[in-house]
Design a protein around this motif. Structure first.
Motif, mmCIF file in Angstrom:
data_model
loop_
_atom_site.group_PDB
_atom_site.id
_atom_site.type_symbol
_atom_site.label_atom_id
_atom_site.label_comp_id
_atom_site.label_asym_id
_atom_site.label_seq_id
_atom_site.Cartn_x
_atom_site.Cartn_y
_atom_site.Cartn_z
ATOM 1 N N CYS A 128 0.808 -1.224 0.000
ATOM 2 C CA CYS A 128 0.000 0.000 0.000
ATOM 3 C C CYS A 128 0.843 1.277 0.000
ATOM 4 O O CYS A 128 0.314 2.353 -0.205
ATOM 5 N N ASP A 129 2.138 1.156 0.241
ATOM 6 C CA ASP A 129 3.008 2.320 0.126
ATOM 7 C C ASP A 129 3.350 2.625 -1.334
ATOM 8 O O ASP A 129 3.850 3.702 -1.640
ATOM 9 N N ASP A 142 -3.950 7.743 -4.665
ATOM 10 C CA ASP A 142 -2.973 7.362 -3.635
ATOM 11 C C ASP A 142 -3.565 7.378 -2.222
ATOM 12 O O ASP A 142 -2.888 7.756 -1.269
ATOM 13 N N CYS A 196 -6.850 -3.851 -2.590
ATOM 14 C CA CYS A 196 -7.549 -2.694 -3.150
ATOM 15 C C CYS A 196 -9.067 -2.791 -2.958
ATOM 16 O O CYS A 196 -9.656 -3.861 -3.104
ATOM 17 N N CYS A 214 -6.236 1.628 -0.728
ATOM 18 C CA CYS A 214 -5.402 0.472 -0.420
ATOM 19 C C CYS A 214 -5.487 0.178 1.074
ATOM 20 O O CYS A 214 -5.447 1.091 1.904
ATOM 21 N N ASP A 215 -5.652 -1.089 1.401
ATOM 22 C CA ASP A 215 -5.835 -1.485 2.811
ATOM 23 C C ASP A 215 -5.136 -2.827 3.018
ATOM 24 O O ASP A 215 -5.566 -3.845 2.476
ATOM 25 N N THR A 216 -4.072 -2.823 3.786
ATOM 26 C CA THR A 216 -3.301 -4.070 3.974
ATOM 27 C C THR A 216 -4.056 -5.091 4.820
ATOM 28 O O THR A 216 -3.652 -6.243 4.901
ATOM 29 N N ARG A 256 -5.126 5.597 1.187
ATOM 30 C CA ARG A 256 -4.795 4.399 1.934
ATOM 31 C C ARG A 256 -5.622 4.391 3.214
ATOM 32 O O ARG A 256 -5.894 5.437 3.792
#
Ligand SMILES: *[C@@H]1O[C@H](CO)[C@@H](O)[C@H](O)[C@H]1NC(C)=O
Ligand SMILES: *[C@@H]1O[C@H](CO)[C@@H](O)[C@H](O)[C@H]1NC(C)=O
Ligand SMILES: *[C@@H]1O[C@H](CO)[C@@H](O)[C@H](O)[C@H]1NC(C)=O
Ligand SMILES: *[C@@H]1O[C@H](CO)[C@@H](O)[C@H](O)[C@H]1NC(C)=O
Length: 442
Positions: free
Chosen positions: A298-299, A413, A318, A310-312, A415
Motif C-alpha cells: 500500500c506504500d 494514492d 484494493c 489500499c488497505d493491507t 490508503r
C-alpha cells in the motif's frame, strides 16, 4: 570505507610534528582545527573536527574505488558514516587534493597538480576574508570572518544535501535563494555519485514529499496535515525526536530535531531506493533502522488507482470507494488495481452528499485547493457549491482541526489505516443514493 586517509593523516603529522609530540604534547592539541581560512587550507590527509567533536570533515575513499572525495562523517562512530559529499560527481583520483578558500572568498577543491578545480562552493558574492567552519550540527558553513549569524552565511552544506537529512537540515523550498533542498541516493554503496532515487518536497496544494526513481514517483508521504505526513502515521513525536513543517513568507520545509545530543538520527535515501530513518543507539553502538518506506504494497504510489483505497488488512488490498466499481474488472480480479474505480451513479451536484471515511491517508494533493482561513462547515459548503469538488477535509488536524482542503480532481494514492495506526477523516462526495450506505464496495 577505507581508513587510508586516517593513516596518512597520522604519518604526515608524525613526520612533521614528531619532535613536537615528544617535547611539547600540548601543542598537538592546537592541530585539531574546525575551520579553513585563506591562509590555512586543508590538505589531503588532514581533517577538520567540529568544536564539540561531533563531526569530522576530510578526504575519504570508498573501498577499493580509487576515487577520492571530500565528505563529512560522525567523529565518534568507528564505522565511517558519511553524511555529506562535496564532489560526489567529480572524484579525485588520489588523496593529494587541497580544499582551500580562493581569492574570491569561495571554497575550492583543487587536485594534486593544483591547477584543476574539482568542485567549488559557487557563492558568487565575491566576499573576501571568509572562513569555512565545520559546526557541531554537521553543517559546513562559509561565512565572513567575524560574522556567525546564520542568516549571513554565504554558503552552507545544509543547503546542498547529498543523501542524508540531519537534525536541523531543511527539506524544502526557500523562495529567497530559489533552492528546493532535497536528498538523493548514492549510485551504489561505494559510489556517492548522484543515483536514481530522490526525496523531494512538493509545496503545491498541501505540502507532500515524494520518493522518485528518476522522474517517476514511487512513494508519496501523504499531505502534511499540521502534525505529520498523513501517510506516515508512525511519525509521532516522542521524547527523543520531534518532526515539524515550517511555513513562513519565504520558506516551506520539513525538518526534525533530536532532544538528546548522544542520540543521532538521520533520514536517508538508500541506493536501493528506500527512504530510511536510522537511529544511533549509543549503548549498543549500532545504527538501528527505525522506519522505512515503501514498507508494504500500500506504500506503492497509486497502488489502487483513481478512487481506489489500499488497505493491507484486506486481501486483495484494493477496494473501491462506495458508489464506485473497478474500471477494469479483469485486471482488478487479477489483483492489478492500477486502473482504479469509476462512479456507478452519476452525481447531480445539488443533491449529492458526503461520506466520512476514517483513518485515511489523504489523496495526493498537489492540485488541491487550500484555504487555511475557513473551518470544516464552510469547507463542506464550498465543496458542495463546486460541482467538480470530489472531497474535502481540514487542512490542519492540530487541536480540533482547522482550515480547508478541497479536491476537484480524481482522488489518488489513498490508503486506509486502522484506528490504532491513525490517519484522518476524509469527506468524499457521493450520489444521494449512496449516502448512508456502507462506505466501501468490494
Ligand atoms: C594525483 O592526481 C593528480 C591529478 O588529479 C596528479 O597531477 C598527481 O600527480 C597525482 N599525484 C600522485 C602522487 O599520484
Ligand atoms: C496548525 O494549527 C496549529 C494550531 O492552530 C498551528 O499552531 C499550526 O501553525 C498550524 N500548522 C500549519 C501548518 O498551518
Ligand atoms: C541522553 O542519553 C544518555 C545516554 O543514552 C542518557 O544517559 C542521558 O540521561 C540522556 N539525557 C537526557 C536529557 O535524556
Ligand atoms: C471549483 O474549484 C476549483 C478549484 O478551486 C476551481 O478551479 C474551479 O473554477 C471551481 N469551479 C466552480 C464551478 O466554481
Amino acid at each position: 570505507m577505507s581508513n587510508t586517509a586516517g593513516h596518512r593523516h597520522c604519518y604526515r603529522l608524525c613526520s612533521t610534528y614528531c619532535f613536537l609530540i615528544l617535547v611539547a604534547p600540548t601543542l598537538t592539541a592546537a592541530l585539531v582545527l574546525d575551520s579553513i581560512t585563506p591562509t590555512q587550507p586543508l590538505a589531503g590527509g588532514d581533517t577538520l573536527v567540529s568544536s564539540g567533536a561531533l563531526f569530522e570533515l576530510g578526504f575519504f575513499t570508498p573501498e577499493n574505488s580509487g576515487r577520492w572525495y571530500v565528505g563529512i562523517w560522525y567523529k565518534e562512530i568507528e564505522e565511517k558514516t558519511v553524511v555529506w559529499v562535496a564532489n560526489r560527481d567529480t572524484p579525485l583520483i588520489n588523496a593529494t587534493g587541497v580544499l582551500k578558500i580562493g581569492e574570491d572568498g569561495n571554497l575550492y577543491l583543487v587536485d594534486g597538480g593544483g591547477n584543476n578545480t574539482i568542485w567549488s562552493s559557487e557563492n558568487r558574492q565575491g566576499t573576501r576574508n571568509t572562513v569555512a567552519e565545520l559546526l557541531d550540527s554537521g553543517n559546513f558553513v562559509l561565512r565572513r570572518e567575524n560574522d556567525r549569524e546564520e542568516e549571513d552565511y554565504l554558503w552552507q552544506s545544509f543547503d546542498h544535501p547529498t543523501d542524508t537529512l540531519l537534525p536541523g537540515m531543511k527539506l524544502g523550498w526557500d523562495s529567497k535563494t530559489g533552492l528546493n533542498r532535497y536528498i538523493s541516493s548514492w549510485k551504489s554503496a561505494t559510489d556517492p555519485a548522484k543515483g536514481d532515487f530522490s526525496f523531494k518536497l512538493d509545496v503545491n496544494g498541501l505540502p507532500e514529499a515524494f520518493l522518485r526513481k528518476k522522474d517517476d514517483i514511487i512513494y508519496g508521504s501523504g499531505a502534511w496535515n499540521g502534525i505529520r505526513f498523513s501517510g506516515v502515521p508512525e511519525m509521532k513525536p516522542t521524547d527523543v525526536i520531534t518532526f515539524s513543517f515550517v511555513t513562513t513568507k519565504d520558506e516551506n520545509y520539513y525538518t526534525f530535531e533530536l532532544h538528546n545530543r548522544t542520540i543521532f538520527s538521520k533520514l536517508q535515501v538508500s541506493h536501493s531506493g528506500y527512504l530510511e530513518r536510522y537511529m544511533w543507539i549509543p549503548t549498543n553502538r549500532i545504527w538501528n533502522k527505525f522506519w522505512y518506506a515503501p514498507a508494504d504494497q500500500c506504500d506503492n504510489y497509486k497502488e489502487c488507482g483513481p478512487y481506489g483505497i489500499c488497505d493491507t488488512d484486506i486481501s486483495p488490498v484494493c477496494k473501491c470507494l462506495v458508489g464506485f466499481e473497478p474500471r477494469n474488472k479483469q485486471a482488478w480480479d487479477l489483483r492489478d488495481g492500477r486502473d482504479g474505480c469509476v462512479r456507478v451513479h452519476d452525481l447531480n451536484c445539488e443533491n449529492d452528499g458526503f461520506l466520512p471515511l476514517n483513518y485515511m491517508k489523504l489523496p495526493e494533493s498537489s492540485r488541491a485547493f487550500v484555504d487555511t482561513a475557513v473551518g470544516l462547515d464552510e469547507c463542506m459548503a464550498m465543496c458542495k457549491r463546486n460541482c467538480s469538488c470530489t472531497a474535502y477535509t481540514n487542512s490542519n488536524i492540530t487541536g480540533g482541526g482547522s482550515g480547508c482542503v478541497m479536491w476537484t480532481t480524481e482522488l489518488l494514492d489513498m490508503r486506509q489505516y486502522t484506528a490504532a495506526e491513525g490517519g484522518q477523516v476524509l469527506y468524499v462526495r457521493v450520489a444521494a443514493s449512496d449516502v448512508g450506505t456502507f462506505p466501501f464496495s468490494f
